[in-house]
Each structure stands twice: as C-alpha cells, then as structure tokens.
Design an enzyme around this catalytic site. Structure first.
Site, PDB file in Angstrom:
ATOM      1  N   ASP A  80       0.810  -1.221   0.000  1.00  0.00           N
ATOM      2  CA  ASP A  80       0.000   0.000   0.000  1.00  0.00           C
ATOM      3  C   ASP A  80       0.844   1.271   0.000  1.00  0.00           C
ATOM      4  OD1 ASP A  80       0.918  -0.542   2.570  1.00  0.00           O
ATOM      5  OD2 ASP A  80      -1.060  -0.914   3.411  1.00  0.00           O
ATOM      6  N   ASN A 149      -7.488  -2.827  14.575  1.00  0.00           N
ATOM      7  CA  ASN A 149      -8.881  -3.141  14.222  1.00  0.00           C
ATOM      8  C   ASN A 149      -8.958  -4.340  13.273  1.00  0.00           C
ATOM      9  OD1 ASN A 149      -7.897  -2.093  11.862  1.00  0.00           O
ATOM     10  ND2 ASN A 149      -9.360  -0.416  11.688  1.00  0.00           N
ATOM     11  N   HIS A 151      -7.259  -4.732  10.489  1.00  0.00           N
ATOM     12  CA  HIS A 151      -7.029  -4.489   9.056  1.00  0.00           C
ATOM     13  C   HIS A 151      -5.753  -5.190   8.578  1.00  0.00           C
ATOM     14  CE1 HIS A 151      -4.739  -0.429   9.848  1.00  0.00           C
ATOM     15  NE2 HIS A 151      -3.848  -1.387   9.617  1.00  0.00           N
ATOM     16  N   GLU A 156      -9.728  -1.989   5.593  1.00  0.00           N
ATOM     17  CA  GLU A 156     -10.354  -1.725   6.887  1.00  0.00           C
ATOM     18  C   GLU A 156     -11.579  -2.633   7.055  1.00  0.00           C
ATOM     19  OE1 GLU A 156      -8.737   0.011   8.904  1.00  0.00           O
ATOM     20  OE2 GLU A 156      -8.149   1.986   8.191  1.00  0.00           O
TER      21      GLU A 156
HETATM   22  C1  F6R Z   1       1.527  -1.532   6.169  1.00  0.00           C
HETATM   23  C2  F6R Z   1       0.214  -2.119   6.305  1.00  0.00           C
HETATM   24  C3  F6R Z   1      -0.575  -2.081   7.584  1.00  0.00           C
HETATM   25  C4  F6R Z   1       0.241  -2.447   8.816  1.00  0.00           C
HETATM   26  C5  F6R Z   1      -0.626  -2.386  10.067  1.00  0.00           C
HETATM   27  C6  F6R Z   1       0.181  -2.637  11.321  1.00  0.00           C
HETATM   28  O1  F6R Z   1       2.020  -1.702   4.863  1.00  0.00           O
HETATM   29  O2  F6R Z   1      -0.242  -2.619   5.355  1.00  0.00           O
HETATM   30  O3  F6R Z   1      -1.661  -2.955   7.474  1.00  0.00           O
HETATM   31  O4  F6R Z   1       0.778  -3.736   8.670  1.00  0.00           O
HETATM   32  O5  F6R Z   1      -1.248  -1.143  10.171  1.00  0.00           O
HETATM   33  O6  F6R Z   1       1.053  -1.578  11.486  1.00  0.00           O
HETATM   34  P1  F6R Z   1       2.226  -1.635  12.578  1.00  0.00           P
HETATM   35  O7  F6R Z   1       3.151  -2.702  12.135  1.00  0.00           O
HETATM   36  O8  F6R Z   1       2.847  -0.272  12.509  1.00  0.00           O
HETATM   37  O9  F6R Z   1       1.575  -1.928  13.873  1.00  0.00           O
END
Ligand code: F6R
Length: 253
Positions: A80, A149, A151, A156
C-alpha cells in the site's frame, strides 16, 4: 454491512508460532524470507511497512551483509501507499522501504513496486498494479502486519473478500494510530491505495507478524473466531498456507 460470507470454500487453521519477543519474531520472519530467496533467487516478494517489519528488514540487511543473501534477481510488490504523498516524502511507504531495506541490499530498484501515491488516474494505476503482479507470475510470499482493528494492508473492516487494489478511506482509528509517524494527526492522508483482500489471498504463502499486547485482541479475532468482514485478517482463514508469527504478548498470554 452484509457479514454473511456464506462461503463454500474450506477454512484453514493458520500455522501459529509463538515466540518469546519481537526480536525473535523479526528474526524468524527474516529466516523465512531468506530461505524463499535462496530456494528461488527470482522470487516475487510481497512486502509491508509499519513498525512490525522493521526488525525483519534489519535482519535481512544483516544477512545480506554478513551471509551474502542475494536479492539481485528478486522482485517486490508493496501492499500500500498513502494517496497524496510523493515517494520522496519521509512518511511515504516508498521512502520507508528505500530507507529500511532497498537502499541497504542489492535489489534492483526497477524491480521494486510500491503503489504511486501521486497517480493522476488512480483507478487505472490500481488496475495496472494488479496486472504487474499477475504478469510477474504472482507473489510467492506476502509479508503482512495487522492493524488494531484487524485491518490487513489498508483493508479496513467491511472490506470485501474479493476486493482488489483500489483507493480506500482510512478509518479514524487508523489515522490516529498512524499519526505517530507524522507531525500532527492533520498531516495523515485520509485515503490510500491498497492491495485488496482478494489480491492478498492470491499470494502463494502468507506470513503475518505481530507483537505486543495491544495486538492481542486483533490476533484473537483473526485466529480463534470465524471469518468476518469486521476483522479483515480473519478472512485469511480462507488461505491454505498462512503462518502467523507472534510473541507471547500478542498471543494473549
Ligand atoms: C503496512 C500495512 C498495515 C500495517 C498495520 C500494522 O504496509 O499494510 O496494514 O501492517 O497497520 O502496522 P504496525 O506494524 O505499525 O503496527
């Protein structure tokens, strides 16, 4: 939201490996990625950003320097990117990848793909991203983190099982959590381009990493509850080859 998935597809229990701490999670994930590259130097890797993979990338850099782990033939696709951020912006995911991994290993930058946050025609760009993944032969191993959450990438809660790469709105919770990387919450982009859940499920193998007690609830929903659109990570139960690396705190004990 219709959360009745009514899928005939079989469910699979992810392989869950509980490790002592975040260093062990990072090291084990790096070992799995390294052995993928050693088995097939032309591997197509799916990569993630955020706090979770930082230790993994550090370890891969160390393996490259000390054990000559060779990325020269590998290709990568990131999950992303924020819409509106140039790849040179310090909070862009392109910059994160260059800084934490690509500039420190011998991967060919032309073979690294991160969605373009400044694409003028976002829909066309998303279609092209999907086409490029397909043309490359498909992702061999996709690395994932998990949001509080539930995701995955920026899918989401409520994201459809067959969703593809597209522009999505970030939830208030995600904006708040990610504001730690920005000067202020107002600077966090409101939308992002993300691979879809359908895109992620097409990777041959999935590797999800998480650590810390604040991820325990999301991990619990992902691995112990039935798949639900309310917890996008739980939809990975439709994939036959998922490994989840967690520390004890994220496992809930
Ligand atoms: C990042 C991504 C997000 C993260 C998620 C966890 O490329 O796709 O889904 O993996 O938000 O983020 P952290 O690792 O910062 O807790």
């Amino acid at each position: 939201m219709n959360d009745d998935l009514n899928m005939n597809a079989p469910l699979h229990q992810p392989k869950v490996v509980v490790l002592e701490d975040s260093d062990q999670v990072g090291a084990r994930a790096a070992e799995i990625i390294a052995s993928t590259i050693r088995d097939n130097p032309h591997s197509i890797l799916g990569l993630a950003t955020g706090g979770s993979p930082i230790r993994t990338y550090r370890e891969l850099v160390r393996m490259h320097r000390e054990s000559e782990l060779d990325f020269s033939a590998a290709t990568s696709f990131n999950l992303d990117e924020y819409v509106g951020l140039d790849g040179g912006h310090p909070q862009s995911f392109r910059h994160f990848m260059d800084d934490n991994l690509f500039s420190k290993i011998n991967i060919d930058l032309q073979k690294t793909h991160v969605p373009d946050g400044l694409a003028t025609d976002v829909q066309t760009h998303c279609r092209q991203y999907e086409d490029e993944i397909r043309r490359s032969g498909g992702i061999e191993l996709q690395l994932l983190g998990i949001g509080h959450n539930g995701h995955i990438a920026f899918n989401e809660p409520g994201s459809e099982l067959d969703s593809r790469t597209r522009e999505v709105s970030l939830t208030a919770e995600t904006i708040e959590k990610n504001s730690r990387f920005f000067d202020s919450v107002d600077d966090v982009p409101r939308t992002a381009v993300t691979m879809g859940i359908g895109t992620i499920l097409e990777a041959k193998r999935l590797l999800l990493i998480a650590y810390g007690s604040d991820k325990a609830e999301a991990i619990d929903k992902m691995i112990r509850q039935k798949p639900s659109l309310q917890c996008p990570a739980s939809l990975l139960q439709y994939h036959p080859e998922v490994t989840v690396l967690v520390d004890k705190a994220a496992f809930g004990g």
